[in-house]
Write a protein that holds these residues in place. Structure first.
Motif, PDB file in Angstrom:
ATOM      1  N   UNK A  18     -15.215 -20.341  -4.153  1.00  0.00           N
ATOM      2  CA  UNK A  18     -14.667 -21.549  -4.397  1.00  0.00           C
ATOM      3  C   UNK A  18     -14.491 -22.560  -3.218  1.00  0.00           C
ATOM      4  N   UNK A  19     -14.118 -21.818  -2.240  1.00  0.00           N
ATOM      5  CA  UNK A  19     -14.123 -22.293  -0.727  1.00  0.00           C
ATOM      6  C   UNK A  19     -15.501 -22.385   0.025  1.00  0.00           C
ATOM      7  N   UNK A  20     -15.826 -23.155   0.690  1.00  0.00           N
ATOM      8  CA  UNK A  20     -17.016 -23.358   1.378  1.00  0.00           C
ATOM      9  C   UNK A  20     -17.097 -22.143   2.500  1.00  0.00           C
ATOM     10  N   UNK A  21     -18.247 -21.457   2.442  1.00  0.00           N
ATOM     11  CA  UNK A  21     -18.397 -20.476   3.452  1.00  0.00           C
ATOM     12  C   UNK A  21     -18.748 -20.870   4.885  1.00  0.00           C
ATOM     13  N   UNK A  22     -18.957 -22.185   4.986  1.00  0.00           N
ATOM     14  CA  UNK A  22     -19.171 -22.700   6.309  1.00  0.00           C
ATOM     15  C   UNK A  22     -18.138 -22.302   7.191  1.00  0.00           C
ATOM     16  N   UNK A  93     -18.299 -28.084  -3.475  1.00  0.00           N
ATOM     17  CA  UNK A  93     -18.619 -29.083  -4.812  1.00  0.00           C
ATOM     18  C   UNK A  93     -17.921 -28.585  -6.139  1.00  0.00           C
ATOM     19  N   UNK A  94     -17.146 -29.691  -6.837  1.00  0.00           N
ATOM     20  CA  UNK A  94     -17.105 -29.276  -8.170  1.00  0.00           C
ATOM     21  C   UNK A  94     -15.911 -28.337  -8.371  1.00  0.00           C
ATOM     22  N   UNK A  95     -15.462 -27.621  -7.362  1.00  0.00           N
ATOM     23  CA  UNK A  95     -14.468 -26.489  -7.787  1.00  0.00           C
ATOM     24  C   UNK A  95     -13.351 -27.030  -8.399  1.00  0.00           C
ATOM     25  N   UNK A  96     -12.652 -28.020  -7.762  1.00  0.00           N
ATOM     26  CA  UNK A  96     -11.284 -28.346  -8.360  1.00  0.00           C
ATOM     27  C   UNK A  96     -11.367 -28.729  -9.902  1.00  0.00           C
ATOM     28  N   UNK A  97     -12.669 -29.366 -10.247  1.00  0.00           N
ATOM     29  CA  UNK A  97     -13.008 -30.020 -11.738  1.00  0.00           C
ATOM     30  C   UNK A  97     -13.048 -28.900 -12.426  1.00  0.00           C
ATOM     31  N   UNK A  98     -13.655 -27.754 -11.721  1.00  0.00           N
ATOM     32  CA  UNK A  98     -13.818 -26.234 -12.624  1.00  0.00           C
ATOM     33  C   UNK A  98     -12.777 -25.608 -12.718  1.00  0.00           C
ATOM     34  N   UNK A  99     -11.932 -25.711 -11.813  1.00  0.00           N
ATOM     35  CA  UNK A  99     -10.559 -24.864 -12.178  1.00  0.00           C
ATOM     36  C   UNK A  99      -9.765 -25.697 -12.963  1.00  0.00           C
ATOM     37  N   UNK A 100      -9.649 -26.868 -13.005  1.00  0.00           N
ATOM     38  CA  UNK A 100      -8.917 -27.686 -14.020  1.00  0.00           C
ATOM     39  C   UNK A 100      -9.302 -27.492 -15.398  1.00  0.00           C
ATOM     40  N   UNK A 209     -25.786 -19.952 -10.342  1.00  0.00           N
ATOM     41  CA  UNK A 209     -25.541 -21.428 -10.170  1.00  0.00           C
ATOM     42  C   UNK A 209     -25.628 -21.760  -8.613  1.00  0.00           C
ATOM     43  N   UNK A 210     -25.980 -23.123  -8.502  1.00  0.00           N
ATOM     44  CA  UNK A 210     -25.736 -23.429  -7.049  1.00  0.00           C
ATOM     45  C   UNK A 210     -24.357 -24.078  -6.982  1.00  0.00           C
ATOM     46  N   UNK A 211     -24.133 -25.002  -8.067  1.00  0.00           N
ATOM     47  CA  UNK A 211     -22.454 -25.332  -8.079  1.00  0.00           C
ATOM     48  C   UNK A 211     -22.175 -25.468  -9.544  1.00  0.00           C
ATOM     49  N   UNK A 212     -20.689 -25.710  -9.652  1.00  0.00           N
ATOM     50  CA  UNK A 212     -20.125 -25.472 -10.748  1.00  0.00           C
ATOM     51  C   UNK A 212     -20.489 -26.539 -12.057  1.00  0.00           C
ATOM     52  N   UNK A 213     -20.914 -27.675 -11.351  1.00  0.00           N
ATOM     53  CA  UNK A 213     -21.442 -28.543 -12.451  1.00  0.00           C
ATOM     54  C   UNK A 213     -22.265 -28.155 -13.665  1.00  0.00           C
ATOM     55  N   UNK A 214     -22.905 -27.299 -13.133  1.00  0.00           N
ATOM     56  CA  UNK A 214     -24.054 -26.624 -13.735  1.00  0.00           C
ATOM     57  C   UNK A 214     -23.351 -25.793 -15.121  1.00  0.00           C
ATOM     58  N   UNK A 215     -22.424 -25.532 -15.034  1.00  0.00           N
ATOM     59  CA  UNK A 215     -21.552 -24.843 -16.207  1.00  0.00           C
ATOM     60  C   UNK A 215     -20.448 -25.411 -16.736  1.00  0.00           C
ATOM     61  N   UNK A 216     -20.035 -26.510 -16.172  1.00  0.00           N
ATOM     62  CA  UNK A 216     -18.618 -27.301 -16.677  1.00  0.00           C
ATOM     63  C   UNK A 216     -18.907 -27.826 -18.120  1.00  0.00           C
ATOM     64  N   UNK A 217     -20.029 -28.619 -18.307  1.00  0.00           N
ATOM     65  CA  UNK A 217     -19.989 -29.309 -19.789  1.00  0.00           C
ATOM     66  C   UNK A 217     -19.914 -28.045 -20.944  1.00  0.00           C
ATOM     67  N   UNK A 218     -20.402 -26.782 -20.756  1.00  0.00           N
ATOM     68  CA  UNK A 218     -20.090 -25.689 -21.568  1.00  0.00           C
ATOM     69  C   UNK A 218     -18.487 -25.187 -21.671  1.00  0.00           C
ATOM     70  N   UNK A 219     -17.935 -25.197 -20.353  1.00  0.00           N
ATOM     71  CA  UNK A 219     -16.638 -24.789 -20.508  1.00  0.00           C
ATOM     72  C   UNK A 219     -15.948 -25.946 -21.214  1.00  0.00           C
TER      73      UNK A 219
END
Length: 229
Positions: A18-22, A93-100, A209-219
């Motif tokens: 969820x958070x950037x490991x940087x 990237x795209x975490x807040x949209x995914x959690x929503x 996945x690299x980012x959550x936008x890859x699974x957002x449509x199906x969710x």
């Protein structure tokens, strides 16, 4: 990649998922060696050469993640030093949209993290992440890291779940392998946990996945709420 229709619970790692490991990588590999060098009158590279093997020796254990342990061992206030670079704490990237979308779908979302409670509190202050999920469990509450297969049995006390209808999302392959061995039905790897580093190679058996936008449509298709489609 994920069978959303079979799920009722989604367990989520925090750092690198969820958070950037940087933030964490910068702290342990860059900021801490500088502060350690200042404290012990060393050159930064000498401090780094001393610290990194010491830290890596604890990898996979609860000590690896324990702020109290490292504060005592290094004679430094690790939580205070993390706060010095707290401006680097941020979402992937795209975490807040995914959690929503998770919330809109009716799925239960639980952060299951190895993060010690002190830096966890720091990260929550910077992100407000707790407002976007249903619960947060730190492995320090159970006295064992997620890499320990017994962790998943003990997790039932704090976040009861049905393994057959649960998804675990994490950037750590050892954690995902542990969850899968414990019977968690679906596991998903995050392959790009640090925004400043290249993505990792895929796991041979666990989808990634690299980012959550890859699974957002199906969710979102699963969601019963028109506003989340």
């Amino acid at each position: 990649m994920v069978d959303w229709s079979s799920l009722d619970t989604v367990f989520l790692d925090m750092d690198g998922t969820l958070l950037d490991l940087h933030f964490d990588n910068h702290f342990w590999l860059e900021h801490l060696p500088v502060r350690y060098a200042e404290h012990h009158n060393l050159r930064p590279q000498d401090a780094r050469d001393r610290l990194i093997p010491m830290i890596m020796a604890e990898r996979g254990s609860l000590k690896w993640y324990c702020t109290d342990y490292w504060s005592e061992r290094l004679a430094l206030d690790i939580t205070a030093l993390k706060a010095e670079v707290g401006d680097r704490i941020g979402y992937r990237p795209h975490v807040t949209e995914f959690l929503d979308a998770l919330r809109a779908s009716g799925l239960r979302s639980v952060i299951v993290t190895n993060c010690h409670p002190d830096p966890l509190a720091l990260k929550l202050r910077h992100t407000g992440l707790e407002a976007r999920v249903d619960a947060i469990v730190s492995s320090h509450q159970l006295g064992k890291p997620k890499e320990d297969p017994a962790f998943w049995r003990d997790l039932q006390r704090l976040a009861p779940y049905q393994a057959g209808s649960t998804l675990m999302v994490d950037d750590s392959f050892p954690v995902l392998e542990s969850a899968r061995s414990a019977g968690i039905a679906q596991c998903l790897a995050v392959l790009a946990p640090d925004s400043q580093q290249q993505a990792r190679a895929r796991h041979p058996e666990i989808p990634g996945i690299h980012h959550f936008d890859e699974i957002l449509p199906a969710l979102r298709q699963r969601s019963p709420l028109p506003s989340s489609r």
